[in-house]
Motif scaffolding. Structure first.
Motif, short mmCIF file in Angstrom:
data_model
loop_
_atom_site.label_atom_id
_atom_site.label_comp_id
_atom_site.label_asym_id
_atom_site.label_seq_id
_atom_site.Cartn_x
_atom_site.Cartn_y
_atom_site.Cartn_z
N THR A 121 49.49 35.76 9.11
CA THR A 121 50.02 37.04 9.55
C THR A 121 49.78 37.24 11.04
O THR A 121 50.67 37.70 11.77
CB THR A 121 49.39 38.20 8.75
OG1 THR A 121 49.63 37.99 7.36
CG2 THR A 121 49.96 39.53 9.16
N ALA A 122 48.57 36.91 11.51
CA ALA A 122 48.28 37.04 12.94
C ALA A 122 49.16 36.11 13.76
O ALA A 122 49.66 36.50 14.83
CB ALA A 122 46.80 36.72 13.19
N PHE A 123 49.38 34.89 13.28
CA PHE A 123 50.22 33.94 13.99
C PHE A 123 51.66 34.45 14.09
O PHE A 123 52.28 34.39 15.15
CB PHE A 123 50.18 32.58 13.27
CG PHE A 123 50.94 31.50 13.96
CD1 PHE A 123 50.52 31.00 15.19
CD2 PHE A 123 52.08 30.98 13.37
CE1 PHE A 123 51.24 30.01 15.83
CE2 PHE A 123 52.81 29.98 14.01
CZ PHE A 123 52.39 29.50 15.25
N VAL A 124 52.19 34.99 12.99
CA VAL A 124 53.54 35.56 13.01
C VAL A 124 53.58 36.75 13.97
O VAL A 124 54.55 36.93 14.72
CB VAL A 124 53.98 35.97 11.59
CG1 VAL A 124 55.25 36.80 11.61
CG2 VAL A 124 54.17 34.72 10.73
N GLY A 125 52.53 37.55 13.99
CA GLY A 125 52.46 38.68 14.92
C GLY A 125 52.45 38.22 16.36
O GLY A 125 53.11 38.82 17.22
N LEU A 126 51.70 37.16 16.65
CA LEU A 126 51.68 36.61 18.02
C LEU A 126 53.06 36.12 18.45
O LEU A 126 53.51 36.37 19.57
CB LEU A 126 50.68 35.47 18.11
CG LEU A 126 49.21 35.85 18.20
CD1 LEU A 126 48.31 34.62 18.09
CD2 LEU A 126 48.93 36.57 19.51
N ILE A 127 53.72 35.42 17.56
CA ILE A 127 55.08 34.92 17.86
C ILE A 127 56.03 36.10 18.09
O ILE A 127 56.82 36.12 19.03
CB ILE A 127 55.59 34.00 16.73
CG1 ILE A 127 54.80 32.71 16.71
CG2 ILE A 127 57.08 33.72 16.89
CD1 ILE A 127 55.08 31.82 15.51
N SER A 128 55.94 37.11 17.22
CA SER A 128 56.78 38.29 17.35
C SER A 128 56.51 39.00 18.67
O SER A 128 57.43 39.44 19.36
CB SER A 128 56.52 39.22 16.17
OG SER A 128 57.22 40.42 16.32
N ASN A 129 55.25 39.09 19.04
CA ASN A 129 54.87 39.75 20.29
C ASN A 129 55.35 38.94 21.49
O ASN A 129 55.90 39.49 22.44
CB ASN A 129 53.35 39.93 20.32
CG ASN A 129 52.91 41.03 21.26
OD1 ASN A 129 53.72 41.77 21.78
ND2 ASN A 129 51.61 41.14 21.44
N ALA A 130 55.15 37.62 21.44
CA ALA A 130 55.55 36.75 22.55
C ALA A 130 57.06 36.69 22.73
O ALA A 130 57.55 36.55 23.86
CB ALA A 130 55.00 35.34 22.33
N SER A 131 57.80 36.81 21.63
CA SER A 131 59.26 36.74 21.72
C SER A 131 59.88 38.08 22.12
O SER A 131 61.09 38.15 22.32
CB SER A 131 59.84 36.27 20.38
OG SER A 131 59.62 37.25 19.40
N GLY A 132 59.08 39.12 22.21
CA GLY A 132 59.58 40.42 22.60
C GLY A 132 60.12 41.25 21.45
O GLY A 132 60.63 42.35 21.65
#
Length: 199
Positions: free
Chosen positions: A59-70
């Motif tokens: 979940t944290a990894f998906v959140g990081l990707i979501s955050n990094a992708s804008g």
């Protein structure tokens, strides 16, 4: 102008159906994979808390990707609110994983269904929330169904039942806390909520 509105409505309906279908498919898939991992007939993975840690890591990894992708943005959440939610969420997921490990998939699903009346009762106690007669009747039907299924499920044991009770109470409380966060911190979407909680 009217044609554009109809096109947007159809596109929105297709998006909604796709989101609901993906939600059901992924939820059922996760349950089946977890049960296969933890059952003796499967891989006999008995470390439910490790599985919880893996869930939070993904979940944290998906959140990081979501955050990094804008797609989402980090939000500030007060430390005590974050700590409270983390305790409730960890208890919820650990309890659910232990319940799935110790009980049949049928009993696990029935315990999840019992969260509906538990949330209603907890909101009534904690927030003095009142429900319409129609909602109360629907909840009675759910309670009766849960009661019938629980009595007829022969694969219930004491430890599994205790884990299911803890899971239902903590998950119901997590639902109430989550709705409080949505109202008070005004997250634009669920991705923003996940990023705020797990990042």
């Amino acid at each position: 102008m009217e044609g554009v509105q109809q096109h947007n409505d159809k596109k929105s309906a297709v998006t909604d159906v796709g989101a609901w279908a993906m939600n059901v498919i992924s939820s059922v898939g996760i349950i089946m994979v977890n049960k296969q991992l933890m059952s003796r007939a499967g891989f006999a993975f008995t470390f439910a808390t490790t599985l919880t840690g893996l869930h939070f890591t993904v979940t944290a990894f998906v959140g990081l990707i979501s955050n990094a992708s804008g797609y989402s943005a980090s939000k500030h959440v007060p430390l005590w609110e974050l700590l409270w939610f983390s305790i409730v969420a960890n208890t919820s997921i650990t309890g659910m994983n232990l319940s799935l490990m110790l009980n049949s998939v049928g009993f696990y699903q029935i315990s999840k269904l019992s969260m509906i009346p538990v949330v209603c009762v907890m909101e009534w106690i904690l927030h003095n929330k009142h429900y319409s007669k129609e909602v109360k009747m629907a909840v009675v039907v759910v309670v009766l169904g849960v009661g019938v299924c629980t009595v007829t499920d022969v694969k219930v044991n004491g430890r599994g039942f205790l884990c299911a009770c803890i899971a239902v109470l903590s998950t119901s409380l997590q639902q109430i806390v989550s709705s409080f966060w949505f109202v008070n911190f005004l997250f634009k979407n669920f991705a923003d909520f996940l990023v705020a909680v797990y990042i």
